[in-house]
Scaffold this motif. Structure first.
Motif, mmCIF file in Angstrom:
data_model
loop_
_atom_site.group_PDB
_atom_site.id
_atom_site.type_symbol
_atom_site.label_atom_id
_atom_site.label_comp_id
_atom_site.label_asym_id
_atom_site.label_seq_id
_atom_site.Cartn_x
_atom_site.Cartn_y
_atom_site.Cartn_z
ATOM 1 N N ASP A 37 -8.167 -2.265 8.532
ATOM 2 C CA ASP A 37 -7.033 -1.374 8.273
ATOM 3 C C ASP A 37 -7.439 0.088 8.418
ATOM 4 N N TYR A 71 3.200 -0.795 4.983
ATOM 5 C CA TYR A 71 1.784 -1.158 5.028
ATOM 6 C C TYR A 71 1.409 -1.924 3.770
ATOM 7 N N PHE A 110 -3.031 7.119 4.280
ATOM 8 C CA PHE A 110 -3.751 6.120 5.066
ATOM 9 C C PHE A 110 -5.131 5.797 4.496
ATOM 10 N N ASP A 169 0.860 -1.182 0.000
ATOM 11 C CA ASP A 169 0.000 0.000 0.000
ATOM 12 C C ASP A 169 0.898 1.233 0.000
ATOM 13 N N ARG A 228 -5.989 2.746 11.177
ATOM 14 C CA ARG A 228 -5.264 3.935 10.736
ATOM 15 C C ARG A 228 -5.957 5.209 11.208
ATOM 16 N N THR A 276 -5.259 5.621 14.852
ATOM 17 C CA THR A 276 -3.873 6.033 15.044
ATOM 18 C C THR A 276 -3.732 7.546 14.933
ATOM 19 N N ASN A 307 1.806 -6.097 8.647
ATOM 20 C CA ASN A 307 2.609 -4.934 8.286
ATOM 21 C C ASN A 307 3.950 -4.998 9.010
ATOM 22 N N TRP A 365 9.636 -9.994 6.994
ATOM 23 C CA TRP A 365 8.494 -9.302 6.386
ATOM 24 C C TRP A 365 8.604 -9.288 4.868
ATOM 25 N N SER A 376 7.728 2.341 8.603
ATOM 26 C CA SER A 376 6.644 1.367 8.538
ATOM 27 C C SER A 376 6.427 0.922 7.102
ATOM 28 N N ASN A 389 -1.622 -3.842 1.289
ATOM 29 C CA ASN A 389 -3.011 -3.593 0.898
ATOM 30 C C ASN A 389 -3.845 -4.861 1.063
ATOM 31 N N ARG A 428 -2.978 -8.310 11.163
ATOM 32 C CA ARG A 428 -4.136 -7.705 10.507
ATOM 33 C C ARG A 428 -5.362 -8.614 10.560
ATOM 34 N N VAL A 443 6.781 -2.482 11.338
ATOM 35 C CA VAL A 443 7.014 -1.208 12.002
ATOM 36 C C VAL A 443 8.252 -1.277 12.880
#
Length: 312
Positions: free
Chosen positions: A274, A138, A310, A113, A278, A281, A147, A250, A136, A140, A169, A149
């Motif tokens: 998601d 992210y 986001f 993403d 976001r 956050t 994800n 990852w 980070s 999709n 997720r 981080v």
């Protein structure tokens, strides 16, 4: 982005953030040029972000190695950064807070993403400084994979909070295969355990229940208390290798691995989860902390681009 820092620090630290001087009114659609330095070229702006100023050489190497590794591995899966210059680097009118943002969206056929990197430096009235560096990745809804981080939060030379994780997720109780695939089979928890073997490292418990729920059971959320020389040694010899290995997991298993096909109903669930995460956050962290450091105008402009990335 430093998407968890205001709930990863004690409220006493946040209360010390300087109140920004008011800025002259101007339309938010126009760049706040008084706060900018003349860096209009793409390479100059990327170099500014990759400087990671105000932190030690060990921490700078950690962040530049991570970002370079991610960009090299993802290659054509990423589009160029299109943030305007006054969002890629900005500072408040008093000059006691500055930040750099770096966002690259994923190519349409890739599972990416976007990736997001940032650093924030804020001088505190006590004479100390708040320095945050974060990165980070992210994914999709074409994949259900976690994800990535990493965030390092420091408000004194001898105290550091580390967050390193592949945030899940999907619900780990409802989907035990997800837990096995991304956390048990990869031995992700071993990196947290190895860092906890160091005498200077202890678990860190965020005061925010939201932050605690956002990360996986294997997350390395740690507090490091050490003298400056030893702090650099821990970053150089232990945190750097752990972070590169977690990023490697990852990239190999989440981005380039052969994940199972995600059905339309699951895609809708992933997108809903998601988006909710976001939005939360931004609401609980950035929407309150950015205005405290940069003033309403600069904060609103920077946050508008973060919201766009986001999709909220």
């Amino acid at each position: 982005m430093a998407v968890t820092f205001s709930h990863s620090l004690h409220s006493s630290t946040l209360s010390l953030l300087p109140s920004p001087s008011p800025l002259p009114r101007s339309p938010l659609t126009k760049p706040v040029r008084a706060q900018l330095k003349p860096m209009d070229h793409h390479d100059d702006l990327r170099r500014k972000f990759m400087e990671f100023p105000h932190v030690s050489s060990a921490r700078r190497r950690l962040m530049t190695d991570l970002m370079s590794t991610m960009e090299d591995r993802l290659g054509s899966k990423l589009l160029p950064c299109t943030l305007p210059p006054d969002v890629r680097y900005f500072q408040n009118q008093g000059g006691n807070a500055e930040a750099s943002l770096y966002i690259r969206s994923g190519e349409i056929s890739s599972p990416i993403d976007f990736i997001l990197g940032s650093w924030i430096h804020c001088k505190l009235p006590t004479g100390a400084s708040l320095n945050i560096t974060s990165m980070s990745g992210y994914l999709n809804s074409s994949t259900e994979a976690p994800n990535f981080v990493i965030e390092l939060i420091q408000n004194s030379p001898t105290s550091l909070v580390i967050i390193l994780d592949l945030p899940h997720r999907k619900d780990l109780v409802l989907y035990p295969d997800y837990l096995k695939t991304f956390y048990e089979d990869t031995r992700l928890d071993s990196h947290r355990q190895s860092l906890l073997n160091l005498a200077e490292v202890n678990p860190y418990t965020s005061p925010s229940l939201f932050v605690r729920s956002a990360f996986s059971p294997a997350a390395a959320i740690l507090a490091v208390e050490a003298e400056e020389g030893r702090m650099d040694e821990i970053l150089r010899d232990h945190v750097r290798s752990a972070a590169l290995e977690v990023m490697g997991i990852w990239l190999d298993r989440c981005v380039e691995g052969e994940g199972r096909e995600v059905g339309e109903k699951e895609k809708e669930e992933l997108e809903r989860r998601d988006k909710s995460f976001r939005r939360k956050t931004i609401e609980v962290d950035l929407a309150s902390s950015f205005p405290m450091m940069f003033g309403e105008q600069l904060a609103t402009r920077a946050l508008s681009f973060i919201r766009d990335a986001f999709h909220v």
